[in-house]
Design a protein around this motif. Structure first.
Motif, short mmCIF file in Angstrom:
data_model
loop_
_atom_site.label_atom_id
_atom_site.label_comp_id
_atom_site.label_asym_id
_atom_site.label_seq_id
_atom_site.Cartn_x
_atom_site.Cartn_y
_atom_site.Cartn_z
N GLU A 297 -33.81 69.64 -15.08
CA GLU A 297 -33.25 68.39 -15.62
C GLU A 297 -32.08 68.67 -16.55
O GLU A 297 -31.08 67.95 -16.52
CB GLU A 297 -34.34 67.59 -16.35
CG GLU A 297 -35.40 67.05 -15.42
CD GLU A 297 -36.60 66.48 -16.16
OE1 GLU A 297 -37.16 65.49 -15.67
OE2 GLU A 297 -36.97 67.03 -17.22
N LYS B 32 -29.09 69.53 -14.39
CA LYS B 32 -28.54 68.34 -13.73
C LYS B 32 -27.70 67.52 -14.70
O LYS B 32 -26.61 67.06 -14.36
CB LYS B 32 -29.70 67.50 -13.18
CG LYS B 32 -29.24 66.31 -12.36
CD LYS B 32 -30.43 65.58 -11.76
CE LYS B 32 -29.97 64.39 -10.96
NZ LYS B 32 -31.09 63.65 -10.38
N LYS B 33 -28.17 67.36 -15.94
CA LYS B 33 -27.42 66.60 -16.93
C LYS B 33 -26.10 67.28 -17.29
O LYS B 33 -25.06 66.63 -17.38
CB LYS B 33 -28.26 66.38 -18.19
CG LYS B 33 -29.36 65.37 -18.02
CD LYS B 33 -30.13 65.16 -19.29
CE LYS B 33 -31.25 64.17 -19.06
NZ LYS B 33 -31.92 63.79 -20.28
N ASN C 232 -23.68 66.93 -14.23
CA ASN C 232 -23.14 65.58 -14.08
C ASN C 232 -22.13 65.24 -15.16
O ASN C 232 -21.09 64.65 -14.89
CB ASN C 232 -24.27 64.55 -14.07
CG ASN C 232 -25.10 64.62 -12.80
OD1 ASN C 232 -24.64 65.12 -11.78
ND2 ASN C 232 -26.32 64.14 -12.86
N THR C 233 -22.40 65.63 -16.39
CA THR C 233 -21.46 65.38 -17.48
C THR C 233 -20.15 66.11 -17.23
O THR C 233 -19.07 65.55 -17.37
CB THR C 233 -22.06 65.83 -18.83
OG1 THR C 233 -23.27 65.11 -19.06
CG2 THR C 233 -21.10 65.58 -19.97
#
Length: 109
Positions: A6, A9-10, A13-14
């Motif tokens: 997680e 992924k964050k 994406n950022t």
């Protein structure tokens, strides 16, 4: 409890959202790719600019730390991005177990 996947992924994406808004230029401070082989990161060695344009691979957190402390990259935004992406690349190649993540979080509390 947030898992290492997680977090990756964050961060990804950022970064991708930020990079899609950035102007394109022939001289990039970093090159980040996330393909079938997993993520990869290279940074421009700013100590060599303008005489040469050489990119250094960042495969581990230690690699990211080394380019930051040696001033091979400069500027707070780039330092933060390299630190985060260096961690993401390292975690992708060497994911910790959920038990290890829990152990680290317990040490912080």
């Amino acid at each position: 409890l947030i898992t290492s996947r997680e977090v990756l992924k964050k961060v990804k994406n950022t970064f991708l959202n930020t990079m899609s808004e950035a102007p394109k230029s022939s001289l990039q401070s970093l090159i980040y790719k996330n393909d079938e082989g997993g993520p990869s990161l290279s940074v421009l060695d700013q100590l060599l600019v303008p005489k040469s344009k050489e990119y250094l691979p960042i495969k581990t957190v230690e690699d990211a730390w080394a380019v930051i402390v040696s001033m091979q990259i400069r500027g707070a935004p780039l330092i933060a991005i390299v630190a985060c992406l260096g961690l993401a690349v390292d975690l992708s190649a060497n994911p910790p177990s959920d038990e290890k993540v829990e152990e680290i979080l317990k040490q912080k509390n």
